[in-house]
Design an enzyme around this catalytic site. Structure first.
Site, PDB file in Angstrom:
ATOM      1  CB  CYS A  72      -4.350  -1.503   3.534  1.00  0.00           C
ATOM      2  SG  CYS A  72      -3.790  -1.464   1.831  1.00  0.00           S
ATOM      3  CB  CYS A 108      -3.474  -8.626   1.834  1.00  0.00           C
ATOM      4  SG  CYS A 108      -3.507  -8.247   3.590  1.00  0.00           S
ATOM      5  NE  ARG A 141      -1.713   1.967   1.740  1.00  0.00           N
ATOM      6  CZ  ARG A 141      -2.665   2.323   0.889  1.00  0.00           C
ATOM      7  NH1 ARG A 141      -2.363   2.627  -0.358  1.00  0.00           N
ATOM      8  NH2 ARG A 141      -3.913   2.404   1.265  1.00  0.00           N
ATOM      9  CG  HIS A 182      -2.344  -5.525  -3.031  1.00  0.00           C
ATOM     10  ND1 HIS A 182      -2.097  -4.393  -3.779  1.00  0.00           N
ATOM     11  CD2 HIS A 182      -3.031  -5.097  -1.931  1.00  0.00           C
ATOM     12  CE1 HIS A 182      -2.578  -3.329  -3.148  1.00  0.00           C
ATOM     13  NE2 HIS A 182      -3.161  -3.725  -2.029  1.00  0.00           N
TER      14      HIS A 182
END
Lengths: 279, 102, 163
Positions: A240, A193, A236, A197
């Site tokens: 993802c 992740c 989401r 991000h």
């Protein structure tokens, strides 16, 4: 940098096993996490981080401002209010299940439930409320669930994330697992992740601008132009996972709830902006 | 749920109108998960009227976005007046909505 | 010279106005819901919307030549955040505007939207359009029987996060 160091510590802790792991301290993590983003984006006001890519990219922001003249989530807000206010078959209401009747509380989710030792998200609490009142749980990715959370989020707009980790070793363990999930590489593309991000925040991935992890959940649920519809945090997370070619977990899987707990705690102090719109 | 949402705000002699319509606006070029083309399904006309007189007419093809939005402005209406909007799509479906000018 | 003013279209336009005046009639006169591909809505310029090129659209909608004009303002993003939803706005200070059309020549059909203005309308419109790929967007303003145009470029890239 701090986050990379954090990652290094994690990896070292996981792979070597020999180095004494530092005692987990979520508050130290949070300060480091936030200062990474505040340093990376020195011109972004802190309260803007709840606006995702629009906080860090001016041309995108302009299009967003156009869209926000008449946001596409407005029908969902109306549907959410209607659903929230409608009584269950037993005459009770959603408002009976929540602090303050459900008004202005979105920023306090997810929570650690001392009874079960589990993380409870707002979406999970809504379904638990339904089940305890003899109703079937709602589908978790879109539809009425997204509408109800949109309605509840709107009543929390401007209220900063206020996630608590109670003094219970199970709560801290859930936080730590969420953190590990966030920084662990997975899937065929080997992305964590954090790859997109944290390190990649604000960069382009083809036509998209990667949202900073700080405040990334503040806008949920969102209307995504790609979906042409509303979607929840579960939607989401599962998309993802799929896009990084990892196996998506079921909605409300423990790992998703725990990473939501971690991310929301990292965002303590960042105001809720939901419901939102995204490309 | 009404398919048409309108915000009509009067300022001086001018009324600014924004409308959002819930409609799939299928272009006819997109396939469903089974690989079959989704047939075109889009609004063709959207007429706004004030005192039964059209003040703005949109003619739309399949390139208008899903859940279409339009913004325009006109003169001659007052706060409290009713604005009416009616759309008709290529399948003959239609809906009408009204809004009070604020 | 102007948009949609052939005799038959004028007749259907009047029909549409009558219908608008008495909407109660709609349920009776309009084809019933579910009747796929019923006849097109009154006044809808079918030939223009079926045209593949800019020239065919202009020929179907208007007579006369386009003149590029600084008095026409078109606003579009330089890079679309999503080609499915691109905000476009057109405005002009030219007097006597009767219609505004927006063309996206790289789309399968070049005409995206055409707006008919009444005497009371201000000369501006905003909307959200689909764009299949990087394209010019052309705004055509019909004012005083003449055609004025402006164009802008929009880059359309596939999203990275949306698949």
């Amino acid at each position: 940098m701090i986050v990379r160091r954090l990652l290094a510590v994690l990896i070292a802790g996981a792979s070597l096993g020999a180095a004494p792991a530092p005692a987990p301290n979520p508050e130290t993590d949070r300060v480091a996490f936030q200062s990474y983003f505040f340093t990376k984006f020195p011109n972004v006001k802190h309260e803007e981080f709840g606006n995702g890519p629009y906080a860090v990219n001016a041309p995108m922001r302009k299009q967003w401002e156009e869209i926000m003249q008449f946001p596409p989530y407005e029908p969902a807000l109306d549907e959410g209010r209607e659903a929230f206010e409608a009584p269950f078959a037993n005459g009770r209401h959603y408002s009976d299940c929540f602090d303050n009747g459900g008004d202005g509380i979105r920023q306090t989710y997810p929570r650690f439930d001392t009874k079960t030792g589990e993380i409870i998200t707002l979406d999970g609490a809504i379904n638990a409320c339904r089940v305890s009142n003899g109703e079937k749980p709602l589908p978790l990715q879109t539809g009425v669930m997204a509408s109800i959370t949109a309605f509840m989020s709107e009543s929390s707009r401007g209220k900063p994330f206020d996630i608590k980790i109670p003094a219970d070793p199970r709560a801290l363990a859930a936080y730590e697992r969420g953190k590990e999930f966030f920084y662990a590489r997975k899937g065929q593309l080997g992305f964590a992740c954090a790859s997109c991000h944290v390190q990649g925040a604000g960069e382009r991935l083809r036509g998209d601008i990667l949202a900073p992890a700080l405040g990334i959940l503040a806008a949920f649920p969102i209307y995504r132009s790609d979906w042409g519809a509303m979607g929840t945090i579960d939607r989401r997370f599962t998309s993802c996972s799929a896009q990084t070619r990892a196996v998506p977990l079921p909605a409300q899987a423990a790992a998703y709830r725990e990473v939501e707990y971690f991310l929301s705690y990292m965002s303590n102090g960042i105001p809720i902006t939901g419901p939102g719109t995204r490309p | 749920m009404p398919s048409i949402r309108m915000k009509a705000i009067s300022s001086g002699d001018t009324t600014e109108v924004q409308a959002l319509v819930q409609h799939p606006m299928d272009s006819g070029f997109v396939k469903d998960p089974s690989g079959a083309l989704i047939p075109p399904h889009h609004i063709e006309t959207l007429v706004f009227s004030h005192n039964d007189k059209p003040v703005f007419t949109a003619y739309w093809g399949p390139a208008v976005s899903k859940d279409p939005y339009v913004k325009f402005a006109f003169k001659g209406a007052a706060k409290g007046d009713t604005l009416q909007a009616t759309w008709i799509d290529n399948m003959g479906k239609t809906d009408t909505g009204t809004a009070k000018i604020a | 010279m102007s948009l949609h003013h052939t005799a038959s279209q004028e007749a259907t336009r009047r029909t549409a106005l009558r219908l608008l005046a008495g909407l109660g009639l709609y349920g009776i006169t309009m084809p019933s819901i579910g009747q796929a591909f019923a006849s097109d809505a009154p006044g809808w310029p079918e030939a223009a919307f079926k045209a593949k090129t800019q020239d065919e659209v202009l020929a179907a909608l208007y007579k006369g030549k386009l003149e590029m004009s600084k008095d026409v303002t078109i606003e579009t993003p330089e890079i679309a955040e999503n080609g499915a939803v691109v905000p476009v706005s057109v405005s002009t200070k030219l007097p006597g505007v009767t219609s505004i059309s927006i063309l996206v020549p790289e789309n399968p059909y070049a005409l995206a939207a055409s707006y008919k203005l009444a005497d009371a309308s201000m000369a501006m419109v905003g909307c959200r359009l689909k764009m299949a790929k990087t394209t010019k967007v052309i705004a055509v303003v019909e004012a005083g029987g003449k055609l004025y145009a402006a164009s802008s470029d929009v880059k359309v890239t596939l999203g990275g996060c949306g698949g």
